[in-house]
Design an enzyme around this catalytic site. Structure first.
Site, mmCIF file in Angstrom:
data_model
loop_
_atom_site.group_PDB
_atom_site.id
_atom_site.type_symbol
_atom_site.label_atom_id
_atom_site.label_comp_id
_atom_site.label_asym_id
_atom_site.label_seq_id
_atom_site.Cartn_x
_atom_site.Cartn_y
_atom_site.Cartn_z
ATOM 1 N N ASP A 177 0.831 -1.210 0.000
ATOM 2 C CA ASP A 177 0.000 0.000 0.000
ATOM 3 C C ASP A 177 0.868 1.264 0.000
ATOM 4 O OD1 ASP A 177 -2.447 1.315 -0.001
ATOM 5 O OD2 ASP A 177 -3.247 0.143 1.666
ATOM 6 N N ASP A 214 -9.555 3.290 -3.880
ATOM 7 C CA ASP A 214 -10.261 2.086 -3.416
ATOM 8 C C ASP A 214 -11.675 1.955 -3.969
ATOM 9 O OD1 ASP A 214 -8.027 1.584 -1.933
ATOM 10 O OD2 ASP A 214 -9.021 1.645 0.016
#
Ligand SMILES: *[C@@H]1O[C@H](CO)[C@@H](O)[C@H](O)[C@H]1NC(C)=O
Ligand SMILES: *[C@@H]1O[C@H](CO)[C@@H](O)[C@H](O)[C@H]1NC(C)=O
Length: 431
Positions: free
Chosen positions: A143, A199
Site C-alpha cells: 500500500d 479504493d
C-alpha cells in the site's frame, strides 16, 4: 514519444521476471468484508469455505490477509503477528493455508505506517521481505499510505521489489499505489499488478468510476504485469445481481486480479454463482493475457472487448440505463469490424454466463441487455484467423507521461522524464 515507443516495443523484455503472476491472480482478500476486524479464525474459516464452496477448485488459490495483522510496533526490529488476534503467529497461519492447498498473501505499506496505522515497511524492506519469505508468504499487497512526497514513489516500490528478489522466494508483488503517478508507465517492470485507481466501494457509482478511470490502460498490461481494478465487491453492499454480473465480467475482461471480498460464511448463492462462472473466469485467465478495453460507446450502450488466444474475442455488452423504468432492456450490437474480424467471417457466439451457444453469425451480433447488466459473449471465428494483430487500443493516441513530482503536469521532454521511463535503467537497476 521516442522513448515511449521504445518502451512499448520492449515492453515484454522489461517486464518483471519473478516467475509468478503470469496470469491475473485469483483469490481472496480480507479487506472488503472485514476491514481491520480480522483474526486467525476468520482466515482459517475462509480457507475452509474456499474449499467447501468450490472456489479453490474454480481457481481461487490466493488467500490474502490485508491490513491490521501485525503488532502495533515492531519487536526487535521485525514485524510479528498481532498477539491478540493472531496468537498462533503468521507462520502457523501460512502453514495452515498451505495445508489446504492454497497460497498465502500478506499486506504492508511503502511508507512509515500502513493505512490503518500499523508499522510500514519503508526503510525495513530487506528485513520484512526476509520475514515474509521465512513465513512462506506467496503474495504481497503493498500500500501507499504515510509516505512523504519527497520520497519518490517509484523508489519506494522498487526497493521492495528488489528486497523480495533478494530472498529468492517467488512472491507475487501487487502494487497498491492507487493509480497515482501513472503506474502503468513504470509498474510493469516493478510488480505483477498495479492498482489503477483509488479504493473500490460496494456501489454502482464506484464500479463505474473505476471502469472509466481504467479505460485506455489495456495497452500497458500483459502476462506478468496486469492492471488491478481493486478487489471484488461481488456479494457486498446493495449491488443488484445485474450490477454484480457486470462488475465481475468487466474486471475479468480487463485482466484484473480477481480477489473475492465477501464474507464467505454468509455469501448469497447467487453472488457465489457469479464468482464461479467458469467461462467468465476463463476470459480472465486466457493464455494470450491481453487486457480488454472500451471499444465502442453510444448513449448508454457500451461495448468492451479483448482478443483471446486462438483468434476469438471476449465481448461485454453493458447497458448503463437506469433500472426500474419503463424501458429496462436495450439492444446492443457489436460488429466484426469493431472486433478486427473480417466482414463475412462466420463465427460461433456463446453466452458465457448462460453457458449457451447462441449460433453462428457473420457480420455482427446483437443482444438485448438489461439496464445495469451485461451480456458476456465469446465470438470465435470458425476455422480460426490466419493473421490476428488486433488490439483494442490501436486507434488511441499515445502520449507522454505526466510527472508525479510537479503540479503542472509535465509533458515528455521535461527533466522528470528521466525518472518516468522504465527504459532508463539508472532508475530501475538493482542496487
Ligand atoms: C530476481 O531477479 C532476477 C533478474 O530479473 C530474476 O531472474 C529472478 O528470477 C528473480 N528472482 C526472484 C525470486 O524473483
Ligand atoms: C431487439 O431487436 C430484436 C430484433 O430486431 C427485436 O425483436 C426486439 O424487440 C428488440 N428489443 C428491444 C428492447 O428493442
Amino acid at each position: 514519444m521516442r522513448l515511449l515507443t521504445i518502451l512499448l516495443l520492449c515492453g515484454a523484455a522489461l517486464a518483471l521476471e519473478n516467475a509468478v503472476g503470469r496470469k491475473p491472480a485469483l483469490g481472496y482478500n480480507t479487506w472488503n468484508a472485514f476491514g481491520i476486524s480480522i483474526d486467525e479464525d476468520i482466515v482459517k474459516a475462509t480457507a475452509q469455505r474456499m474449499i467447501d464452496l468450490g472456489l479453490r477448485d474454480a481457481g481461487y488459490v490466493y488467500l490474502n490477509v490485508d491490513d491490521a495483522w501485525s503488532e502495533p510496533v515492531r519487536v526487535d526490529g521485525k514485524l510479528i503477528g498481532n498477539r491478540a488476534t493472531f496468537p498462533s503467529g503468521i507462520k502457523a497461519l501460512a502453514d495452515y493455508v498451505h495445508s489446504k492447498g492454497l497460497k498465502f498473501g500478506i499486506y504492508s505499506d511503502a511508507g512509515s505506517h500502513t493505512c490503518a496505522g500499523f508499522p510500514g515497511s519503508r526503510g525495513y524492506e530487506a528485513v520484512d521481505a526476509q520475514t515474509w519469505a521465512d513465513w512462506g508468504v506467496d503474495y504481497l499487497k503493498y500500500d501507499n499510505c504515510f509516505a512523504p512526497a519527497s520520497d519518490w514513489i517509484v523508489d519506494r516500490y522498487v526497493a521492495m521489489r528488489d528486497a523480495l528478489n533478494e530472498t529468492d522466494r517467488p512472491v507475487l508483488y501487487s502494487l497498491c499505489e492507487w493509480g497515482v503517478a501513472d503506474p502503468w508507465l513504470w509498474a510493469p517492470e516493478v510488480g505483477n499488478s498495479w492498482r489503477t485507481t483509488e479504493d473500490i466501494e460496494p456501489t454502482w457509482s464506484s464500479i463505474l468510476k473505476i471502469l472509466d478511470y481504467s479505460t485506455g490502460l489495456a495497452r500497458f498490461a500483459g502476462p506478468g504485469h496486469f492492471g488491478d481494478l481493486d478487489m471484488l465487491e461481488v456479494g457486498n453492499g446493495e449491488l443488484t445481481l445485474g450490477e454484480q454480473r457486470a462488475h465481475f465480467a468487466l474486471w475479468a475482461l480487463f485482466k484484473s486480479p480477481l480477489l473475492i471480498g465477501a464474507d464467505l460464511r454468509t455469501i448469497h448463492p447467487d453472488s457465489l454463482a457469479i464468482l464461479k462462472a467458469r467461462e467468465v473466469i476463463a476470459i480472465n485467465q486466457d493464455e494470450l493475457g491481453v487486457a480488454g478495453d472500451l471499444i465502442w460507446q453510444q448513449g448508454a450502450s457500451r461495448v468492451y472487448a479483448a482478443p483471446l488466444a486462438g483468434g476469438g474475442r471476449a465481448v461485454v455488452l453493458l447497458n448503463l440505463h437506469t433500472p426500474g423504468g419503463q424501458y429496462v432492456v436495450s439492444n446492443i450490437s457489436v460488429s466484426w469490424e469493431e472486433l478486427g474480424l473480417p466482414a463475412g467471417t462466420p463465427a460461433a457466439v456463446r453466452d458465457l454466463y448462460a453457458t449457451a451457444d447462441l449460433g453462428t453469425f457473420t457480420d455482427s451480433f446483437t443482444a438485448e441487455v438489461t439496464a445495469h447488466d451485461v451480456r458476456v459473449v465469446r465470438i470465435v471465428p470458425l476455422g480460426g484467423l490466419k493473421h490476428d494483430s488486433w488490439r483494442p487500443w490501436f486507434s488511441q493516441t499515445i502520449r507522454g507521461p505526466t510527472s508525479p513530482m510537479s503540479d503542472s503536469g509535465g509533458t515528455s521532454g521535461t527533466a522528470s522524464d528521466r525518472k518516468m521511463f522504465p527504459g532508463q535503467h539508472s532508475m530501475f537497476a538493482r542496487t
